[in-house]
Design an enzyme around this catalytic site. Structure first.
Site, short mmCIF file in Angstrom:
data_model
loop_
_atom_site.label_atom_id
_atom_site.label_comp_id
_atom_site.label_asym_id
_atom_site.label_seq_id
_atom_site.Cartn_x
_atom_site.Cartn_y
_atom_site.Cartn_z
N PHE A 198 0.83 -1.22 0.00
CA PHE A 198 0.00 0.00 0.00
C PHE A 198 0.85 1.26 0.00
O PHE A 198 0.32 2.37 -0.04
CB PHE A 198 -0.93 0.02 1.22
N LYS A 306 12.91 -13.19 4.63
CA LYS A 306 12.75 -13.98 5.86
C LYS A 306 11.28 -14.25 6.14
O LYS A 306 10.95 -15.21 6.86
CB LYS A 306 13.42 -13.26 7.03
#
Length: 402
Positions: A198, A306
């Site tokens: 966003f 990760k």
């Protein structure tokens, strides 16, 4: 033959208090008579005691030999060594005190110059960072630019974010607003905590109110879908300013533990060393250690990938495949992340540091990780839509390349 038997010319120097009429050569370098054994045999025969020579009336008396200094007192060398070591130690302690005072002065200067910080976002980590910065200086104004009107009212009325931290009171100098112009006006630093997917549209909507020299400290981790842009690429492009100052903040950190002021270590990365040092001085405190780095790519890539590894580790736990399987998965994932990051220009040492292995360990093995929690529920057989609808926080599954 008679010429050979004539005595040699008299030497200018004679030994003191000598009864012999034979001159002895004087060694000016050693300061004592030369050893006669070093002379040629012919000269020794000519200068034998039976040879009669004439003593010059103007022969000068040689200087007295320089006496050798007596042997030092036993232990003197040891005392001198101790004195030198003590002098070095005192000089080192003085240098350390000066360094600490200089760093303290620089740290104070950054805080004194900083009067306003704006935090973009109203999530858990945005709230934790706003509270942390506000606690650094009571006179500092910290504005949170949020989209949720209820979160804005909760922060301004009750000084807490009821959606994420209902039991934690925020400092009085934290103010929430939905007006971008009001939040960004006069800001010295901007903490970006909007989810990556966003961020582009959000920043484009506030670009006209952003000062071109405003440093952005990004705590958002991930890659934008379709474009695969990192935050260091996305923010300048969305703001239409290629020279927008940028700092990446990453490392093993949970928002809840930051709110509880538990010991934490993070990394700030920027291509501008002075900017990284300023961010370090702004954020570091007695429970938050901040390291600096110039490897922006390594910090961002490790922080993004990760998340995928954490979801996979959660799936292993949800399927009850055991710790051996999970450890093997994480180890192989770390190896692949390091390979990819270095191919993209990152330093291998960054992947083995706080923003790499440190963040991976925290996300893959601790129950507070929301990405790992989603993986556990997926491994248990739940549907992804049901999982996402039941979570308050934004899952970072969409913030990385799948």
């Amino acid at each position: 033959m008679a010429a050979l038997l004539e005595p040699p010319p008299p030497f200018p120097l004679l030994p003191p208090n000598s009864n012999s009429t034979r001159p002895i050569p004087y060694n000016l370098k050693l300061g004592r008579p030369a050893n006669s054994s070093n002379k040629p045999a012919l000269l020794r025969s000519l200068h034998s005691p039976t040879t009669t020579t004439t003593t010059p009336c103007c022969a000068a008396t040689p200087e007295q030999p320089v006496s050798e200094s007596p042997d030092p007192v036993p232990g003197t060398a040891l005392v001198r060594t101790r004195d030198r070591r003590r002098a070095v130690r005192l000089a080192w302690e003085k240098l350390v005190r000066w360094s600490r005072s200089w760093r303290s002065k620089a740290k104070t200067d950054v805080l004194e110059r900083t009067n306003k910080v704006v935090v973009l976002g109203g999530g858990s980590f945005a709230t934790a960072m706003a509270a942390h910065v506000a606690n650094r200086k009571a006179q500092m104004e910290v504005n949170m630019l949020v989209r949720d009107v209820q979160v804005c009212q909760s922060i301004n009325s009750n000084h807490c974010n009821r959606k994420y931290f209902p039991e934690h009171k925020l400092p009085d100098n934290v103010i929430a607003t939905t007006d971008a112009k009001t939040a960004l006006l006069g800001a010295d630093y901007c903490l970006h905590a909007v989810p990556v997917q966003f961020s582009s549209s959000f920043l484009e909507g506030i670009a006209e109110h952003v000062y071109p020299g405003l440093p952005f400290i990004s705590v958002s981790k991930g890659l934008e879908l379709n474009t695969l842009r990192t935050m260091s690429q996305l923010i300048p492009q969305a703001l239409n300013n290629p020279r927008q100052p940028f700092i990446a903040l990453s490392g093993p950190s949970f928002a809840l533990e930051l709110m509880n002021k538990l010991p934490t270590a993070m990394v700030v990365a920027s291509k501008d060393k002075k900017l990284a040092n300023a961010a370090q001085q702004l954020l570091a405190c007695n429970y938050l250690r901040i390291s600096t780095s110039s490897d922006v790519i390594g910090v961002e890539v490790a922080g993004a990938l990760k998340n995928v590894l954490a979801i996979a580790a959660g799936i292993v736990d949800g399927m009850n495949l055991g710790n051996n399987c999970k450890t093997a998965l994480v180890a192989q994932g770390c190896s692949e992340i390091r390979w990819l990051a270095t191919k993209m220009g990152a330093k291998p040492t960054t992947i083995t540091g706080l923003s790499g292995i440190g963040d991976i360990m925290l996300t893959c093995f601790v129950n507070l990780s929301r990405n790992r929690t989603v993986g556990v529920r997926l491994g248990s057989g739940e549907q992804l839509d049901d999982i996402l609808s039941s979570m308050n926080q934004v899952l970072k599954l969409n913030d990385v390349l799948m």
